[in-house]
Design a protein around this motif. Structure first.
Motif, PDB file in Angstrom:
ATOM      1  N   GLY A 200       0.830  -1.199   0.000  1.00 53.73           N
ATOM      2  CA  GLY A 200       0.000   0.000   0.000  1.00 53.73           C
ATOM      3  C   GLY A 200       0.865   1.250   0.000  1.00 53.73           C
ATOM      4  O   GLY A 200       0.619   2.198  -0.748  1.00 53.73           O
ATOM      5  N   LEU A 201       1.909   1.211   0.814  1.00 57.15           N
ATOM      6  CA  LEU A 201       2.803   2.368   0.895  1.00 57.15           C
ATOM      7  C   LEU A 201       3.427   2.658  -0.465  1.00 57.15           C
ATOM      8  O   LEU A 201       3.427   3.789  -0.948  1.00 57.15           O
ATOM      9  N   THR A 202       3.934   1.588  -1.086  1.00 55.56           N
ATOM     10  CA  THR A 202       4.559   1.767  -2.394  1.00 55.56           C
ATOM     11  C   THR A 202       3.556   2.315  -3.400  1.00 55.56           C
ATOM     12  O   THR A 202       3.863   3.210  -4.186  1.00 55.56           O
ATOM     13  N   THR A 203       2.348   1.770  -3.354  1.00 57.63           N
ATOM     14  CA  THR A 203       1.331   2.246  -4.277  1.00 57.63           C
ATOM     15  C   THR A 203       1.050   3.726  -4.075  1.00 57.63           C
ATOM     16  O   THR A 203       0.997   4.502  -5.035  1.00 57.63           O
ATOM     17  N   THR A 204       0.890   4.124  -2.812  1.00 59.64           N
ATOM     18  CA  THR A 204       0.575   5.540  -2.569  1.00 59.64           C
ATOM     19  C   THR A 204       1.739   6.420  -3.010  1.00 59.64           C
ATOM     20  O   THR A 204       1.528   7.493  -3.552  1.00 59.64           O
ATOM     21  N   VAL A 205       2.962   5.943  -2.789  1.00 57.75           N
ATOM     22  CA  VAL A 205       4.112   6.770  -3.158  1.00 57.75           C
ATOM     23  C   VAL A 205       4.259   6.838  -4.679  1.00 57.75           C
ATOM     24  O   VAL A 205       4.411   7.908  -5.261  1.00 57.75           O
ATOM     25  N   VAL A 206       4.180   5.662  -5.316  1.00 57.46           N
ATOM     26  CA  VAL A 206       4.414   5.631  -6.765  1.00 57.46           C
ATOM     27  C   VAL A 206       3.283   6.318  -7.535  1.00 57.46           C
ATOM     28  O   VAL A 206       3.527   7.116  -8.444  1.00 57.46           O
ATOM     29  N   LEU A 207       2.054   5.995  -7.152  1.00 57.02           N
ATOM     30  CA  LEU A 207       0.930   6.554  -7.908  1.00 57.02           C
ATOM     31  C   LEU A 207       0.420   7.860  -7.315  1.00 57.02           C
ATOM     32  O   LEU A 207      -0.422   8.524  -7.901  1.00 57.02           O
ATOM     33  N   GLY A 208       0.920   8.179  -6.130  1.00 62.97           N
ATOM     34  CA  GLY A 208       0.483   9.411  -5.498  1.00 62.97           C
ATOM     35  C   GLY A 208      -0.992   9.423  -5.140  1.00 62.97           C
ATOM     36  O   GLY A 208      -1.651  10.448  -5.210  1.00 62.97           O
ATOM     37  N   VAL A 209      -1.514   8.270  -4.769  1.00 57.26           N
ATOM     38  CA  VAL A 209      -2.942   8.207  -4.446  1.00 57.26           C
ATOM     39  C   VAL A 209      -3.142   8.075  -2.939  1.00 57.26           C
ATOM     40  O   VAL A 209      -2.219   7.756  -2.190  1.00 57.26           O
TER      41      VAL A 209
ATOM     42  N   VAL B 297      -7.496   4.483  -1.748  1.00 59.37           N
ATOM     43  CA  VAL B 297      -7.545   4.183  -3.179  1.00 59.37           C
ATOM     44  C   VAL B 297      -6.564   3.067  -3.531  1.00 59.37           C
ATOM     45  O   VAL B 297      -6.803   2.253  -4.424  1.00 59.37           O
ATOM     46  N   ALA B 298      -5.483   3.008  -2.763  1.00 57.88           N
ATOM     47  CA  ALA B 298      -4.471   1.980  -3.018  1.00 57.88           C
ATOM     48  C   ALA B 298      -5.050   0.570  -2.899  1.00 57.88           C
ATOM     49  O   ALA B 298      -4.500  -0.385  -3.439  1.00 57.88           O
ATOM     50  N   LEU B 299      -6.165   0.452  -2.191  1.00 59.79           N
ATOM     51  CA  LEU B 299      -6.808  -0.860  -2.056  1.00 59.79           C
ATOM     52  C   LEU B 299      -7.077  -1.490  -3.415  1.00 59.79           C
ATOM     53  O   LEU B 299      -7.007  -2.701  -3.578  1.00 59.79           O
ATOM     54  N   ILE B 300      -7.386  -0.624  -4.395  1.00 58.45           N
ATOM     55  CA  ILE B 300      -7.694  -1.131  -5.731  1.00 58.45           C
ATOM     56  C   ILE B 300      -6.528  -1.932  -6.291  1.00 58.45           C
ATOM     57  O   ILE B 300      -6.709  -2.899  -7.022  1.00 58.45           O
ATOM     58  N   VAL B 301      -5.329  -1.547  -5.912  1.00 55.92           N
ATOM     59  CA  VAL B 301      -4.150  -2.285  -6.369  1.00 55.92           C
ATOM     60  C   VAL B 301      -3.798  -3.414  -5.408  1.00 55.92           C
ATOM     61  O   VAL B 301      -3.516  -4.539  -5.814  1.00 55.92           O
ATOM     62  N   VAL B 302      -3.834  -3.092  -4.116  1.00 54.58           N
ATOM     63  CA  VAL B 302      -3.287  -4.030  -3.128  1.00 54.58           C
ATOM     64  C   VAL B 302      -4.169  -5.265  -2.958  1.00 54.58           C
ATOM     65  O   VAL B 302      -3.665  -6.379  -2.826  1.00 54.58           O
TER      66      VAL B 302
END
Ligand SMILES: Nc1ncnc2c1ncn2[C@@H]1O[C@H](COP(=O)(O)OP(=O)(O)OP(=O)(O)O)[C@@H](O)[C@H]1O
Ligand SMILES: Nc1ncnc2c1ncn2[C@@H]1O[C@H](COP(=O)(O)OP(=O)(O)OP(=O)(O)O)[C@@H](O)[C@H]1O
Ligand SMILES: [Mg+2]
Ligand SMILES: [Mg+2]
Lengths: 338, 235, 391, 242, 287
Positions: E49-58, E62-67
């Motif tokens: 989740g952290l990586t997603t928020t950092v990389v995608l800036g979300v 919202v990161a749940l959609i990826v994680v």
């Protein structure tokens, strides 16, 4: 022609092994005269882990009690050593023995509670118990609470005069503990109780119908194992000199690694923990400086062994070559007399 | 005789190092009802478990519709059209009656059987469809077990101890339903302790003794004495 | 042929305390470079070999690797840093095995009393330099006194070595705070890695605490700080030891990190130079940032100073072949290091000497946080770099 | 003769399945009793109740004067009740001899050579001596059944419960089994024997009971029982002119 | 008031524990698998989740959609590739293998992310609160509790109302017979693990918003998860929620007596319940 039937409880391999073992033990006893301080200490640690592993093996491999909470007794033994020497002023050796007795005593009510659980529930119950031990000792401020405490140097120095005498004594204690535990486990398994244990492991239904009190047998094993584990715990913390709840009741150090050793070596055999301990220390001594990588390798080894050779290294060898160094069984031999 | 749908060739089966079947040869023809009899522990259940894939064998020891399935997974075999009504019913206790039936239909094969058809065959089940399967009587449970197997629309259905533990009246009911089941061209293998019943409903019979075929023949041609001999090895 | 002197080093490179050791590679690398030409002792040049081992943030492991270093590598001196969990087991092993040992980066009370030290008697082989709780209290009071907030303080102390020392009724914060007219509410010791601080927040709210202090690990502080906001508790000053040392922690708190305060043992603004390299504090910190791309942290200075002391002891020891002689040289140290003067002759208790301490506040400047020194009356040589702002 | 075993209104049900329904009878010391009944009638369950592997819902069991209803299986075994399992339950990882030793040491309470001697004697009697060193897991069904008998005998029982041990034997084997059981009986051991091989049963037992749906439906002298139309109908599946 | 506050906050805390436990409960119920690595998987999800928020800036939510799909995929592969081979009557193989996994995940995270504590920035959500009479409740804990209830209701729905759930229950009842119904048990178990880790993803993200985390914090959380599962009774999802709440309340109430007893009180509540009811409060099946 009449046949004469004899019952034998040993084998040629075992006789050879026994002679070799006696030789090795003699060499090991003499170690303080030929080994360096570091080797002595390492060997001492190996023996203590061997003892822990043999005890856990007795518990899980023979009595079927898969506990992930034996650190409760390691830590308890360690704390008893500190408490009895610091507050009661007992000499360390007496304190170690007494720690064992107290460990056995405290395991009785614990067993009464967790023996109500089965299988996975039992495993988790033991773990929670160990946590309760940890958190309780963290509340004892006389023993340093959560910060822990050091063993005063006078107490350590009182054990023997001089550094090398003390180191030799610590080594002999560890060696003695390992020999005592392995021998006790071996003799216990060769006895009637051992036959009962092996039978229970194979088939509980048949065991109960053949007069084996399953609950009591397991209970006795649990209490004995716990007491001895507490003794080992006291010895461990005599080496470490410092105790704290997190270190004393560490599930990784005192249970996870021990399970690793037993399973890699071969659970349910006496030889398994010995081989497993050697493998574990071989890995540790060669890889430990790699830090995270070492631990990852350890995890990987555990997984691969479990998937590819669930009977462990010794299980594999003994199946391959039909070998038993510690014979537990009976062989019926017929001699034809003319 | 028509084409064999199932052929066993030298089937061995093991539980660990204990061998329960020794080189069993057996064929089931298209549309035929075959009976297997034998004493307790003779290996009848083991035979059915081997066929259905619950015990792994060598691939070519079991042939079903020309395919070697001895080493296949049980779910794959089920998809191919082989269903089993296990010994002791073995319904799923966490599933209701209807769900037990529906899970049988999971393999999704085309054919005459569906939920309604099963309810037509055993009307009592429709009344009880929402009930927990464990709350049914033994006979009703057996009906669910049979219905569950039928839902797969199998080409070959196997019954293990179809009447075990059931009262005589219920046994009669179950057997009454049997022709309606196998009548549509489905082949069947029936394991049965009650020899009279077994011979009555089958066209051919095999007797197992200690993991070996001790008798094989047309059901109307074997004599009681043959069977007694095959059963216990009594000379 | 030049003889070799071995120095053992133990620090928590991995595990929850790894933040303390993140600059190890950089500092050790620089020191090793500096030692490459050897150190002169009594006209003879000695090679210095540093052997560093990881305690994995685990006191068990710390004792083990210390024993390894002493018995296996046969080190002549052993050093260790970062929290009682590393420092105490290493010192205990050194003391019992009679190896000279120098440690730092752990308040002296948990070091001394945590090891059952007896005042007036002390230890034979183990020495420590850092500050003490009295200093941290003085620095905090210095900061708070000037702020004008109500003198009602909430205390958060975990049941670990640091927390027990900080919260100790006799030796810790309670007495001096009371003496200074502060009203401390201390509900008790919580177990580290706590998931819920409601009862603390509730207690602080009830007494109307405007200041929160204590010693925590970062995850616990983050939990507390979020819950405080959720439950409507808004103190004006939050000064916490240990958790708020590292910029990475502050950054992870986002905007809520702005304005938190903590003790400052070392910073690029400390007006001290290395006795080894001559580098100023700023040069050392900048060197690290340049090499690693990461912001400076407080342990860098102390890790460097540890080896400054080692070098000094090695130079002065009467006989480097004799461990007693090395041990005897340690208490005679009088050295100006990059963290300030190290001189065991004026310590508060046997085997301990102190370095200066000030208080600082994290303040957001643009995108980054900077630790401003906001109170320095007990160490005026360290200049302030900012003003305390209330939360 | 004194009575050794008494069942008193014993009932047990698994959900809807009743396996024992107010079961009562007494066994005299030294008597041999045969038990008949269709599959699933509750015969094995009755043994499970007597040996303590199952707990009854109601009723009492008295053995040798002691009410053992709530005693453990182990206790019952040590006080002299031994059984063979219908589905053999060997200790698969132990040898045949060790299997026997479990019974001799744990149940009979013998030690050392005494236990070993007993095991050898019994193994000789049950024709398993040749296999003494074989792992029990690898035995054929027939030998597994012999092992069941061996273990039961090594427990030195006063009451021996036999569950379908003759099934699958050849005529010759059956004859020797009958002889074995007769000699055990002759030594004073009381026996309850569940068996579908009726002629074997008839050769040994003095009394017969028939069980169906957990209920005792007939009891008496073997010949008379076998001839009763009710038993013929229920047990042999010979339906009397429906 | 103190007491009321403790109970309410404890209940909300229980929601978090229930979320930790729901995934465990699911796989424990379906395949009797004791997953020691569960806590580390929660932490892994937090890092993802952290990586997603950092990389995608979300935003983390919202990161749940990826994680969630990522963790589900990991779960499926893990089960089919490794864990399926450990299942059987013996509880040791899964115990040891998941222990190995736990060590590997922890140290891989340490290699990848270092030991620095990390936190996910959820902005105002972290500190928002609503007043309820004299109590002030955080929006995040309330949301966590609501999500826990929703997740459990969702799992319950999957379990009792869908073909997949039927497959879970059937396979859990009797693996052999389920296979005769054409169910591939390996696939069914894979799906169960996928679902379990999807829940883990939610738990991980919420944990990462609530507090800072580092690679080592998983183990400490795991034991509460197990306790919640066992208190609730094997395979009973609502029971797991109740178990979580009991633990949470025991902890907060224990803490008002003495903060040192906070965790101890939870464990003791667990042991007391086990002493009285060894199969948990609401066993679905005796286990
Ligand atoms: N899981 C198992 N492990 C070991 N042996 C087994 C197992 N299942 C069955 N056996 C043995 O395999 C042999 C054949 O058993 P099987 O169940 O096939 O017999 P059956 O003819 O179906 O008997 P029944 O009429 O009692 O159902 C028996 O000796 C039995 O004890
Ligand atoms: N533990 C159990 N749980 C549920 N049902 C059981 C259990 N044990 C036995 N039964 C059921 O009880 C009934 C009686 O079983 P039992 O084994 O006593 O029969 P039996 O008379 O010995 O039959 P057989 O001649 O086939 O051996 C059967 O329907 C069986 O399925
Ligand atoms: Mg069968
Ligand atoms: Mg039976």
């Amino acid at each position: 022609m009449k046949t004469d039937i004899r019952i034998s409880r040993t084998s040629n391999a075992a006789k050879v092994a026994a002679i070799l073992a006696a030789l090795i033990v003699v060499i090991l006893i003499a170690a303080p005269y030929w080994a360096g301080r570091a080797d002595l200490r390492l060997m001492g640690e190996i023996f203590l882990y061997l003892a822990l592993a043999s005890l856990w093996n007795l518990l899980a491999g023979y009595a079927g009690l898969v506990s992930v909470g034996q650190q409760a007794y390691v830590g308890f033994g360690g704390y008893m050593l500190f408490a009895l020497t610091i507050f009661a002023g007992l000499p360390p050796l007496v304190a170690i023995a007494l720690a064992g007795v107290l460990g056995a005593l405290i395991s009785i009510p614990v067993a009464a509670l967790i023996f109500r659980l089965r299988g996975a529930y039992f495993a988790i119950g033991t773990w929670v118990m160990a946590e309760v031990f940890r958190l309780s000792f963290a509340q004892v401020s006389a023993l340093g609470g959560g910060s822990g405490t050091s063993l005063p140097t006078d107490i350590v120095r009182s054990m023997a005069d001089g550094r090398s005498e003390r180191e030799a004594l610590a080594y002999w204690l560890a060696l003695g503990a390992a020999l005592f535990v392995v021998t006790t486990v071996y003799l216990m398994l060769r006895s009637r109780k051992g036959l009962a244990l092996t039978a229970i492991r194979d088939n509980e239904l048949a065991s109960a119908s053949l007069g084996i009190d399953i609950w009591r047998t397991k209970f006795v094993v649990y209490v004995v194992t716990s007491g001895l584990t507490a003794v080992i715990g006291a010895l461990i913390f005599l080496q470490k000199l410092r105790i704290s709840p997190d270190a004393a009741f560490s599930v990784n150090d005192w249970t996870a690694f021990v399970i690793f050793i037993v399973v890699i070596g071969g659970i349910g055999t006496i030889e398994g923990p010995i081989i497993g301990t050697l493998i574990f220390f071989l890995l540790r001594e060669t890889l430990a400086d790699l830090g995270t990588i070492y631990l990852m390798v350890l995890g990987l080894v555990a997984i691969v062994v479990m998937l590819k050779a669930p009977q462990g290294v010794w299980g594999f060898i003994s199946q391959r070559f039909n070998l038993q160094l510690f014979p537990l069984g009976y062989r019926v031999e017929r001699h034809k007399d003319s | 005789m028509s084409e064999p749908i199932l052929t066993l060739a030298g089937l061995d089966a093991f539980y660990g190092d204990f061998q329960a079947l020794f080189g069993v040869d057996l064929t089931v023809s298209e549309g035929e009802v075959l009976a297997i009899i034998g004493a307790n522990g003779a290996g009848k259940t083991t035979l059915l478990r081997s066929i259905s894939g619950l015990i792994g064998n060598k691939a070519d020891q079991v042939q079903f519709r020309g395919a070697s399935i001895g080493a296949e997974r049980p779910d794959v075999i089920a998809q191919m059209g082989l269903a089993m009504v296990p010994e002791g019913r073995q319904l799923f206790p966490s599933l209701s009656v209807e769900e037990n039936l529906m899970i049988g239909g999971r393999v999704n094969r085309k054919g005459p059987w569906n939920l309604q058809k099963v309810f037509d065959l055993f009307p009592i089940l429709e009344e009880r469809k929402a009930q927990a399967s464990t709350s049914l009587s033994g006979g009703q449970q057996q009906m669910v077990a049979i219905g569950r197997a039928l839902m797969a629309n199998p080409d070959l259905i196997m019954f293990d101890e179809i009447s075990l533990g059931l009262a005589p009246v219920i046994i009669r009911d179950i057997y009454k339903a049997l022709p309606g089941i196998v009548g549509g061209g489905m082949s069947a293998v029936i394991v049965e302790q009650d020899i009279t019943k077994a011979l009555e409903v089958s066209s051919r019979v095999y007797c197992l003794q200690e993991g070996r075929v001790s008798l094989e023949g047309k059901s109307d041609a074997v004599s009681r004495e043959d069977i007694a001999r095959a059963y216990f090895g009594v000379e | 042929q030049t003889p070799t002197l071995r120095v053992g080093h133990v620090s928590p490179r991995t595990g929850p305390l790894a933040g303390f050791a993140e600059a190890d590679d950089y500092v050790l690398g620089a020191i090793q470079d500096h030692f490459s030409t050897g150190i002169e002792n009594n006209g003879k040049t000695w090679n210095i070999e540093i052997i560093s081992k990881d305690s994995q943030s685990n006191p068990n492991r710390a004792a083990e690797v210390a024993a390894d270093l002493i018995l296996g590598d046969e080190v002549d001196i052993i050093v260790a840093a970062s929290t009682p969990d590393t420092v105490n087991p290493v010192s205990d092993q050194a003391e019992i095995n009679e190896v000279p040992c120098i440690t730092t980066d752990c308040p002296w009370q948990p070091y001394f009393f945590g090891r059952n030290g007896v005042p007036g008697q002390g230890f034979d082989y183990t020495y420590h330099f850092f500050w003490g709780l009295e200093d941290v209290i003085a620095a905090f009071l210095d900061m708070w006194d000037s702020s004008g907030v109500a003198k009602v303080v909430g205390g958060l102390f975990p049941n670990d070595a640091d927390g027990n020392a900080w919260g100790d009724a006799e030796l810790g914060l309670p007495k001096p705070l009371a003496a200074a007219g502060y009203d401390l509410t201390d509900p008790g010791r919580y177990q580290p890695l706590n998931d819920d601080f409601s009862n603390y927040i509730n207690a602080f709210k009830e007494v109307g605490a405007e200041i929160v202090t204590g010693n925590m690990i970062a995850p616990d502080f983050a939990t507390f700080w979020a819950q405080a906001a959720q439950q409507g508790f808004n103190p004006k000053i939050v000064t916490i030891g240990k958790a708020l040392l590292f910029p990475s922690v502050i950054e992870s708190l986002g905007d809520r990190g702005d304005g938190l305060s903590s003790e400052v043992w070392w910073s690029p603004n400390h007006p001290f130079n290395s006795s080894l390299t001559g580098a100023s504090s700023k040069e050392l910190a900048d060197g690290y940032t340049a090499a690693s791309g990461r912001p400076w942290t407080q342990p860098i200075g102390f890790k460097h100073a540890l080896f400054e002391v080692v070098a000094d002891v090695v130079k002065r020891a009467a006989d480097l072949e004799d461990y007693e002689s090395i041990a005897a040289a340690i208490p005679e140290t009088k050295l100006d290091t990059i963290v300030g003067p190290v001189d065991w002759s004026n310590g508060p208790i046997n085997n301990v000497t102190k370095t200066p301490l000030v208080a600082g506040q994290w303040q957001k400047e643009g995108d980054a946080f900077d630790l401003k020194i906001v109170a320095n009356s007990h160490a005026p040589e360290i200049a302030t770099t900012g003003e305390l702002r209330l939360l | 003769m004194t009575q050794i075993l008494q069942l008193d209104g014993l009932s047990k049900a698994f959900g809807a399945v009743t396996v024992a329904d107010s079961l009562s009878y007494t066994l005299k010391e030294g008597e041999a009793l045969g038990v008949l009944g269709p599959n699933g009638a509750g015969k094995t369950s009755m043994f499970n109740l007597i040996t303590g592997t199952l707990q009854p819902n109601s009723g009492h069991i008295t053995f040798a004067g002691e009410d053992i209803t709530s005693r453990s299986a182990a206790h019952r075994s040590r006080s002299g009740i031994a059984r063979s399992f219908q589905v053999p339950q060997p200790f698969t990882h132990m040898t045949v001899f060790e299997n026997a030793m479990v019974a001799a040491t744990q149940s009979a309470g013998l030690r050392g050579h005494e236990a070993e001697r007993l095991c050898i004697d019994v193994l000789e009697q049950t024709e398993l001596l040749d296999k003494a060193n074989d792992r029990a897991g690898g035995l054929t069904l027939l030998n597994r059944k012999r092992l069941e008998l061996t273990r039961a005998l090594c427990a030195k029982p006063r009451l021996l419960l036999l569950d379908e041990i003759a099934g699958g034997l050849t005529e010759a084997e059956c004859t020797s089994l009958i002889a074995t059981i007769k000699s055990i009986h002759a030594s004073g051991v009381s026996i309850i024997w569940i068996e579908h091989v009726v002629h074997a049963l008839m050769a040994v037992v003095e009394r017969l009971i028939v069980i169906d749906f957990g209920r005792k439906i007939a009891e008496g002298e073997p010949k008379a029982i076998m001839d009763s139309p009710e038993v013929q109908a229920i047990y042999l599946g010979i339906e009397a002119d429906v | 008031m103190d007491f009321l506050n403790a109970v309410v906050q404890g209940t909300l805390l229980g929601g978090l524990y229930a979320l930790f436990a729901a995934g465990l409960s699911l796989i424990f119920g379906v395949m009797r698998l004791v997953n020691i690595a569960h806590g580390d998987l929660i932490v892994l999800a937090a890092y993802l989740g952290l990586t997603t928020t950092v990389v995608l800036g979300v935003h983390p939510v919202v990161a749940l959609i990826v994680v969630v799909p990522a963790m589900a995929g990991i779960g499926y592969c893990l089960q089919r590739g490794v864990l399926n081979h450990t299942l059987g009557d013996d509880i040791l193989p899964p115990l040891l293998v998941t222990f190995g996994l736990s060590v590997i995940i922890q140290n891989a995270l340490l290699e990848g992310y270092s030991a620095d504590p990390q936190k996910m920035d959820a902005g105002a959500l972290e500190t928002a609160s609503v007043a309820l009479g004299p109590l002030s409740l955080g929006v995040l804990p309330l949301l966590t509790f609501a999500i826990a209830v929703a997740v459990i209701a969702g799992l319950q729905w999957v379990f009792y109302r869908t073909p997949l759930g039927r497959a879970f229950r059937a396979t859990s009842d009797n693996q052999d017979i389920a296979q005769l119904m054409g169910l591939n048990k390996r696939h069914v178990f894979g799906m169960a693990m996928a679902l379990s880790l999807a829940v883990t993803a939610v738990a991980g993200i919420l944990l990462g918003i609530r507090t800072s985390f580092d690679p080592s914090v998983g183990g400490g959380r795991l034991i509460f998860g197990f306790e919640a599962v066992i208190i609730g009774g094997l395979g009973n999802l609502w029971g797991t929620l109740v178990g979580g709440v009991i633990l949470g309340v025991a902890q907060t109430v224990g803490a008002t007596i003495n903060p040192g007893w906070q965790l101890l009180a939870g464990h003791i509540a667990f042991l007391v319940i086990l002493a009285v009811r060894p199969n948990g409060l609401f066993p679905r099946i005796s286990g």
